[in-house]
Design a protein around this motif. Structure first.
Motif, PDB file in Angstrom:
ATOM      1  N   LEU A 133      -3.945  -5.216  -9.861  1.00  0.00           N
ATOM      2  CA  LEU A 133      -4.029  -4.076  -8.960  1.00  0.00           C
ATOM      3  C   LEU A 133      -5.351  -4.176  -8.222  1.00  0.00           C
ATOM      4  N   ILE A 134      -5.288  -4.310  -6.902  1.00  0.00           N
ATOM      5  CA  ILE A 134      -6.499  -4.423  -6.085  1.00  0.00           C
ATOM      6  C   ILE A 134      -6.514  -3.260  -5.103  1.00  0.00           C
ATOM      7  N   VAL A 135      -7.496  -2.390  -5.233  1.00  0.00           N
ATOM      8  CA  VAL A 135      -7.621  -1.208  -4.387  1.00  0.00           C
ATOM      9  C   VAL A 135      -8.607  -1.514  -3.268  1.00  0.00           C
ATOM     10  N   ILE A 136      -8.162  -1.383  -2.020  1.00  0.00           N
ATOM     11  CA  ILE A 136      -9.027  -1.571  -0.857  1.00  0.00           C
ATOM     12  C   ILE A 136      -9.438  -0.187  -0.374  1.00  0.00           C
ATOM     13  N   GLY A 137     -10.661   0.193  -0.651  1.00  0.00           N
ATOM     14  CA  GLY A 137     -11.139   1.520  -0.288  1.00  0.00           C
ATOM     15  C   GLY A 137     -11.380   1.649   1.199  1.00  0.00           C
ATOM     16  N   GLN A 138     -11.118   2.851   1.715  1.00  0.00           N
ATOM     17  CA  GLN A 138     -11.374   3.132   3.122  1.00  0.00           C
ATOM     18  C   GLN A 138     -12.269   4.366   3.226  1.00  0.00           C
ATOM     19  N   SER A 139     -11.805   5.417   3.879  1.00  0.00           N
ATOM     20  CA  SER A 139     -12.676   6.561   4.083  1.00  0.00           C
ATOM     21  C   SER A 139     -12.603   7.586   2.957  1.00  0.00           C
ATOM     22  N   SER A 140     -11.512   7.618   2.211  1.00  0.00           N
ATOM     23  CA  SER A 140     -11.386   8.578   1.108  1.00  0.00           C
ATOM     24  C   SER A 140     -12.320   8.194  -0.039  1.00  0.00           C
ATOM     25  N   GLY A 141     -12.881   9.212  -0.674  1.00  0.00           N
ATOM     26  CA  GLY A 141     -13.750   8.966  -1.811  1.00  0.00           C
ATOM     27  C   GLY A 141     -12.959   8.500  -3.026  1.00  0.00           C
ATOM     28  N   LEU A 142     -13.453   7.474  -3.706  1.00  0.00           N
ATOM     29  CA  LEU A 142     -12.793   6.925  -4.891  1.00  0.00           C
ATOM     30  C   LEU A 142     -13.711   6.965  -6.103  1.00  0.00           C
ATOM     31  N   GLN A 143     -14.677   7.887  -6.075  1.00  0.00           N
ATOM     32  CA  GLN A 143     -15.677   7.910  -7.137  1.00  0.00           C
ATOM     33  C   GLN A 143     -15.069   8.178  -8.496  1.00  0.00           C
ATOM     34  N   VAL A 178     -12.251  -2.552  -4.332  1.00  0.00           N
ATOM     35  CA  VAL A 178     -12.994  -3.361  -3.361  1.00  0.00           C
ATOM     36  C   VAL A 178     -13.302  -2.495  -2.153  1.00  0.00           C
ATOM     37  N   HIS A 179     -14.536  -2.545  -1.698  1.00  0.00           N
ATOM     38  CA  HIS A 179     -14.912  -1.832  -0.476  1.00  0.00           C
ATOM     39  C   HIS A 179     -15.749  -2.771   0.384  1.00  0.00           C
ATOM     40  N   ASP A 180     -15.331  -2.905   1.647  1.00  0.00           N
ATOM     41  CA  ASP A 180     -15.962  -3.874   2.548  1.00  0.00           C
ATOM     42  C   ASP A 180     -15.882  -5.267   1.915  1.00  0.00           C
ATOM     43  N   GLN A 181     -17.017  -5.832   1.546  1.00  0.00           N
ATOM     44  CA  GLN A 181     -17.013  -7.179   0.975  1.00  0.00           C
ATOM     45  C   GLN A 181     -17.576  -7.179  -0.438  1.00  0.00           C
ATOM     46  N   THR A 182     -17.418  -6.049  -1.123  1.00  0.00           N
ATOM     47  CA  THR A 182     -18.004  -5.894  -2.451  1.00  0.00           C
ATOM     48  C   THR A 182     -16.944  -5.445  -3.455  1.00  0.00           C
ATOM     49  N   ILE A 183     -16.980  -6.041  -4.622  1.00  0.00           N
ATOM     50  CA  ILE A 183     -16.165  -5.566  -5.738  1.00  0.00           C
ATOM     51  C   ILE A 183     -16.963  -4.471  -6.429  1.00  0.00           C
ATOM     52  N   ILE A 184     -16.522  -3.236  -6.290  1.00  0.00           N
ATOM     53  CA  ILE A 184     -17.284  -2.095  -6.796  1.00  0.00           C
ATOM     54  C   ILE A 184     -17.126  -1.956  -8.302  1.00  0.00           C
ATOM     55  N   LEU A 210       1.236   3.491  -6.198  1.00  0.00           N
ATOM     56  CA  LEU A 210       1.793   4.577  -5.401  1.00  0.00           C
ATOM     57  C   LEU A 210       1.031   5.872  -5.621  1.00  0.00           C
ATOM     58  N   GLY A 211       0.643   6.132  -6.873  1.00  0.00           N
ATOM     59  CA  GLY A 211      -0.066   7.375  -7.172  1.00  0.00           C
ATOM     60  C   GLY A 211      -1.379   7.494  -6.418  1.00  0.00           C
ATOM     61  N   LEU A 212      -2.151   6.407  -6.371  1.00  0.00           N
ATOM     62  CA  LEU A 212      -3.420   6.464  -5.639  1.00  0.00           C
ATOM     63  C   LEU A 212      -3.181   6.567  -4.138  1.00  0.00           C
ATOM     64  N   SER A 213      -2.165   5.855  -3.630  1.00  0.00           N
ATOM     65  CA  SER A 213      -1.898   5.907  -2.192  1.00  0.00           C
ATOM     66  C   SER A 213      -1.358   7.266  -1.762  1.00  0.00           C
ATOM     67  N   GLU A 214      -0.766   8.030  -2.688  1.00  0.00           N
ATOM     68  CA  GLU A 214      -0.318   9.384  -2.365  1.00  0.00           C
ATOM     69  C   GLU A 214      -1.497  10.328  -2.162  1.00  0.00           C
ATOM     70  N   GLN A 215      -2.592  10.094  -2.888  1.00  0.00           N
ATOM     71  CA  GLN A 215      -3.710  11.029  -2.888  1.00  0.00           C
ATOM     72  C   GLN A 215      -4.850  10.613  -1.964  1.00  0.00           C
ATOM     73  N   THR A 216      -4.915   9.347  -1.577  1.00  0.00           N
ATOM     74  CA  THR A 216      -6.009   8.856  -0.734  1.00  0.00           C
ATOM     75  C   THR A 216      -5.446   7.957   0.358  1.00  0.00           C
ATOM     76  N   ASP A 217      -6.335   7.473   1.232  1.00  0.00           N
ATOM     77  CA  ASP A 217      -5.913   6.534   2.273  1.00  0.00           C
ATOM     78  C   ASP A 217      -6.153   5.082   1.860  1.00  0.00           C
ATOM     79  N   ALA A 218      -6.412   4.869   0.572  1.00  0.00           N
ATOM     80  CA  ALA A 218      -6.646   3.510   0.087  1.00  0.00           C
ATOM     81  C   ALA A 218      -5.377   2.671   0.207  1.00  0.00           C
ATOM     82  N   VAL A 219      -5.575   1.371   0.407  1.00  0.00           N
ATOM     83  CA  VAL A 219      -4.478   0.399   0.423  1.00  0.00           C
ATOM     84  C   VAL A 219      -4.538  -0.378  -0.887  1.00  0.00           C
TER      85      VAL A 219
END
Length: 288
Positions: A133-143, A178-184, A210-219
Motif C-alpha cells: 500500500l503506497i499512499v501519495i499525499g497531496q493537500s489533505s493532512g495525513l498526520q 510518500v509526499h513529494d520525493q520523501t518517504i514519510i 478505499l477508506g483513505l481515499s474516501e476521507q482525503t484527496d490522497a492517491v
C-alpha cells in the motif's frame, strides 16, 4: 408573453439565484458521480414520484405509507451519505471544489521522476507478489495516518520501497506514506472503507486504500499479494487492474496535483484562456 412583460416577473436577483443553484447542483452531481449515492438518490426519486402518483390518484392509504417512507429516507440521508458529505466538506476546506484541471505540455520534473519511480517499483512488487500500500499525499493532512506508523524521513527510492515491503520486513503489512520525493512513514494503518467490496479478490488492502481515499484527496497504490494486480484508489473509487507500467504512469500523473503535466485553474481562468485562444485560432486560420 412579450419579453418586456416577462422581465417584470424575472429580475437580476432571480437570474443569479437560478445560476448559482444550477452550479451547486452540477458540482454536487460531479461529487457523487460513480459512487453508491447515485443509486440511493435514484431510489429516493422513485419513491417521490410514486408518492406523487398516489396523491394524484387519491390513493390515501398508499400515499400515507409512502409519505412516511420518504420522510424516514430524508432523515437518514445524512447518515447514508456520510462519506460523500465528509469529502465535500474536506474539499471545500482546501478550496478545490470549484477548480478544473487544464492540461499542459508534459515536462519531466522531479515530481514526475518520483511518480515514475513509484510506477516501476509497483510492478516489481507485483511480479514478486509482494502486497503493498503506497499512499501519495497531496493537500489533505495525513498526520493521523503518519503517527500510526514508523517515521522514515528518507528520500524516495525503489530499493527502499522493496525493502520495506519485503515479506520478512516488520513494516510490510502497513502502508507507506510518500509526499513529494520523501518517504514519510511506513507500517501505517489506514481506515477501512465503509462500502462493501463485492469481488472476492479484493481484500483488506483494497478496503484500506478505499477508506483513505474516501476521507482525503490522497492517491493510494494497492498491490495484491495473492494475484499481483495493481490498482489505484482515488476519491472513494478503485480502478481496475492496471496491466502495464506506462498506463500506471499516466494514471498517477493525471490523479496527482500541482505537478506534473497539469495545472489547476479556476472558472475565471478557464474563461480567460478560452477567449485568449479564439483570436489565435482566427489568425491561424487566416494564415492557412
Amino acid at each position: 408573453m412579450p419579453i418586456a412583460e416577462f422581465g417584470q416577473y424575472l429580475g437580476i436577483n432571480d437570474v443569479v439565484d437560478i445560476l448559482a443553484t444550477s452550479v451547486l447542483i452540477y458540482y454536487v452531481l460531479l461529487l457523487i458521480r460513480g459512487t453508491r449515492a447515485v443509486q440511493i438518490l435514484g431510489g429516493v426519486l422513485f419513491l417521490v414520484l410514486l408518492l406523487g402518483a398516489a396523491n394524484l390518484a387519491h390513493l390515501l392509504l398508499l400515499g400515507s405509507i409512502l409519505q412516511l417512507i420518504v420522510l424516514g429516507a430524508a432523515v437518514s440521508l445524512p447518515i447514508v451519505f456520510q462519506p460523500e458529505l465528509r469529502r465535500l466538506l474536506e474539499r471545500l476546506g482546501r478550496g478545490g471544489l470549484f477548480r478544473f484541471d487544464r492540461s499542459q505540455g508534459r515536462v519531466l520534473r522531479a515530481e514526475d521522476r518520483a511518480i515514475l519511480t513509484l510506477s516501476k517499483t509497483a510492478f516489481v512488487l507485483a511480479r514478486n507478489h509482494f502486497g503493498a500500500l503506497i499512499v501519495i499525499g497531496q493537500s489533505s493532512g495525513l498526520q493521523d495516518v503518519i503517527e500510526s506508523g514508523t517515521p522514515i524521513g528518507a528520500d524516495l527510492s525503489g530499493e527502499l520501497l522493496l525493502a520495506l515491503f519485503a515479506p520478512r520486513s516488520p513494516l510490510h503489512d502497513g502502508a507507506v506514506v510518500v509526499h513529494d520525493q520523501t518517504i514519510i512513514a511506513a507500517g501505517c494503518f489506514l481506515p477501512l472503507a465503509e462500502q462493501s467490496l463485492t469481488e472476492r479478490r479484493l481484500g483488506t488492502r483494497h478496503r484500506a486504500a478505499l477508506g483513505l481515499s474516501e476521507q482525503t484527496d490522497a492517491v493510494v497504490i494497492v498491490i495484491s499479494e495473492e494475484t499481483g494486480h495493481v490498482a489505484v484508489a482515488r476519491e472513494g473509487r478503485l480502478s481496475r487492474d492496471i496491466g502495464d507500467e506506462a498506463r500506471l504512469d499516466r494514471l498517477l500523473l493525471a490523479c496527482t496535483r500541482g505537478p506534473r503535466a497539469r495545472a489547476a485553474g479556476d472558472v475565471i481562468a478557464q474563461i480567460r484562456a478560452l477567449f485568449a485562444r479564439r483570436p489565435a485560432e482566427k489568425r491561424h486560420a487566416a494564415d492557412l
